[in-house]
Design a protein around this motif. Structure first.
Motif, PDB file in Angstrom:
ATOM      1  N   THR A  56       0.814  -1.225   0.000  1.00 42.30           N
ATOM      2  CA  THR A  56       0.000   0.000   0.000  1.00 42.30           C
ATOM      3  C   THR A  56       0.844   1.269   0.000  1.00 42.30           C
ATOM      4  OG1 THR A  56      -0.148  -0.010   2.426  1.00 42.30           O
ATOM      5  CG2 THR A  56      -1.888  -1.159   1.199  1.00 42.30           C
ATOM      6  N   GLY A  57       2.142   1.132   0.258  1.00 45.59           N
ATOM      7  CA  GLY A  57       3.020   2.300   0.275  1.00 45.59           C
ATOM      8  C   GLY A  57       3.208   2.926   1.637  1.00 45.59           C
ATOM      9  N   ASP A  58       2.560   2.368   2.670  1.00 42.20           N
ATOM     10  CA  ASP A  58       2.748   2.910   4.024  1.00 42.20           C
ATOM     11  C   ASP A  58       4.163   2.634   4.529  1.00 42.20           C
ATOM     12  OD1 ASP A  58       0.156   3.965   4.346  1.00 42.20           O
ATOM     13  OD2 ASP A  58      -0.634   1.981   4.839  1.00 42.20           O
ATOM     14  N   VAL A  59       4.769   1.551   4.043  1.00 47.40           N
ATOM     15  CA  VAL A  59       6.163   1.240   4.351  1.00 47.40           C
ATOM     16  C   VAL A  59       6.954   1.333   3.054  1.00 47.40           C
ATOM     17  CG1 VAL A  59       7.765  -0.553   5.118  1.00 47.40           C
ATOM     18  CG2 VAL A  59       5.590  -0.245   6.301  1.00 47.40           C
ATOM     19  N   SER A  60       8.060   2.056   3.083  1.00 43.49           N
ATOM     20  CA  SER A  60       8.869   2.265   1.889  1.00 43.49           C
ATOM     21  C   SER A  60       9.747   1.054   1.597  1.00 43.49           C
ATOM     22  CB  SER A  60       9.745   3.507   2.070  1.00 43.49           C
ATOM     23  OG  SER A  60      10.696   3.622   1.018  1.00 43.49           O
ATOM     24  N   VAL A  61      10.029   0.832   0.301  1.00 42.65           N
ATOM     25  CA  VAL A  61      10.952  -0.241  -0.075  1.00 42.65           C
ATOM     26  C   VAL A  61      12.355   0.055   0.439  1.00 42.65           C
ATOM     27  CG1 VAL A  61       9.676  -0.977  -2.128  1.00 42.65           C
ATOM     28  CG2 VAL A  61      11.356   0.859  -2.321  1.00 42.65           C
TER      29      VAL A  61
END
Length: 450
Positions: free
Chosen positions: A350-355
């Protein structure tokens, strides 16, 4: 260099254990499903040790300790003799193939329970989550959290120590609010503080979830009393002794240990006069400071460590259980690690945690070295964490991983016939590219953290 070698050795040991556990799961179930196992290898490349058992399985420890595999008899890989066809993996009922593939990740979870079970039997020293200083304008400060409070729960999860608090805080990444249940040190009455996370900026490379919210771990007061004098240091040359209370440096009264550290750091190789209280009498010492490199800067160095005031009663304790309770606690902790890993994968999508937060082998090696240096119970905790993550990652429905194979087999179970080889081949190619992409990102992240 010594630290690098220690981390490397710890990483190899940890990886060897976890790979052996994972592959043993496949091996054990395959044997019980009537499949012939040709090779059980820990590592890749040149064999350093090998042995063949009476059933024809070759056990190998190979030179490159970055994985492992179980090679089963399979018509899709090699020619199979007519008499061995009933023992080929591809000839087994789909439910047996599902059981064999699922056994690897499942064994990782069982091993995590075992590692934590042993840890809880031995006992691990830990700290009650009592809050130290609060940053006034921080998220925690604005929510009314006060110094001396003890965190009882984060959301609905009980938090017995700071490790549990940190895990639960991480689970709230991407949420709007965070309910924190606390008690004051002099009152058993619980209060719930709701933290507004709309401005929460959490970068795992820079600080912990605890620090980023403006919280700090309670620590005993650092006294101006010398607790350790390094051999051949400036302090030893000056004549400082364990138990000396530093009162003045160059005639300047020292109010706290931080002031001493700051004063010394600004004066590399400078002459210094220290006044200490020793056995109820004042002693004056004169000499010269040492120096050491801090990045590109040279800073003053004395070579002493301070003494800490005693811990408040009950704050420092040993987390230890009997046989039955240790199993319950280990199972609960493993389940929480599993659910948290799944939650983090969802937040990654979902993008809440960055790669950028992905970690690779270098970070794992550093973690292995640090935990091994701290003692066996901490190394067991590290093994449990990595084992759970290894199991979860392998269950992802990506071809080339166990989860990808399971996906194909469940489709076969539903439709009554295997997924066409051509479709499987395309899936394996896509899965290989995805896996290589994620591994590359993780390794690049590791390098940038160095």
């Amino acid at each position: 260099m010594l630290g690098f070698l220690w981390s490397l050795a710890s990483f190899v040991i940890a990886l060897g254990i976890l790979v052996a556990v994972h592959e043993w799961g496949h091996f054990w179930v395959a044997r019980r499903c009537g499949v012939k196992v040709e090779r059980f290898s820990v590592g890749f490349g040149k064999a350093l040790w090998r042995r063949t058992d009476k059933l024809g399985t070759e056990y190998v420890i190979a030179a490159i300790p970055l994985g492992g595999y179980v090679k089963m008899l399979d018509e899709r890989v090699d020619d199979v003799a007519e008499e061995d066809l009933p023992h080929a993996f591809n000839r087994q009922h789909v439910l047996k193939r599902i059981a064999i593939i699922a056994a690897g990740p499942l064994t990782n979870f069982i091993f995590a329970i075992f590692a934590l079970f042993v840890m809880y039997l031995i006992g691990v020293q830990t700290i009650k989550p009592m809050i130290g200083d609060i940053q006034p304008d921080s998220i925690a400060g604005q929510a009314g959290v006060v110094q001396g409070s003890v965190i009882k729960r984060v959301g609905e999860r009980e938090t017995i120590d700071w490790q549990a608090v940190n895990l639960e805080l991480i689970s709230y990444i991407g949420n709007d609010t965070l309910p924190l249940t606390v008690t004051l040190s002099n009152s058993p009455v619980e209060q719930t503080k709701v933290l507004n996370l709309s401005t929460w900026q959490f970068n795992p490379d820079e600080d912990s979830a605890i620090d980023s919210l403006g919280l700090s771990v309670y620590r005993p007061e650092i006294l101006n009393v010398v607790g350790l004098v390094a051999e051949k240091s400036a302090a030893a040359q000056l004549g400082l002794q364990v138990g000396d209370k530093i009162q003045q440096v160059d005639g300047t009264p020292m109010e706290n240990w931080e002031q001493i550290v700051s004063y010394v750091a600004k004066r590399p190789n400078a002459d210094i006069a220290i006044e200490v209280l020793r056995d109820e009498r004042v002693v004056r010492l004169n000499g010269m400071l040492g120096s050491r490199q801090d990045g590109e800067n040279e800073i003053g160095y004395l070579g002493v460590s301070p003494t800490l005031a005693p811990w408040s009663k009950g704050v420092l304790f040993t987390h230890q259980y009997g046989l039955f309770d240790a199993i319950v606690q280990a199972s609960d902790k493993t389940w929480r690690l599993m659910t948290l890993s799944v939650e983090m994968l969802g937040k990654l999508i979902t993008g809440d945690v960055s790669v950028k937060n992905l970690s690779g082998p270098i970070s794992i090696a550093q973690g292995a070295g640090m935990s091994a240096s701290s003692g066996i119970v901490y190394f067991l905790s590290f093994l449990a964490l990595i084992s759970v993550n290894l199991g979860i990652i392998n269950l992802l429905p990506i071809p080339v991983l166990d989860g990808g194979h399971l996906l194909y087999y469940f489709i076969e179970l539903l439709r009554g016939r295997p997924v066409p080889d051509s479709v499987q081949e395309i899936g394996f190619k896509i899965g290989g590219v995805l896996l290589l992409l994620f591994m590359s990102i993780a390794i690049i992240n590791d390098i940038t953290r160095l």
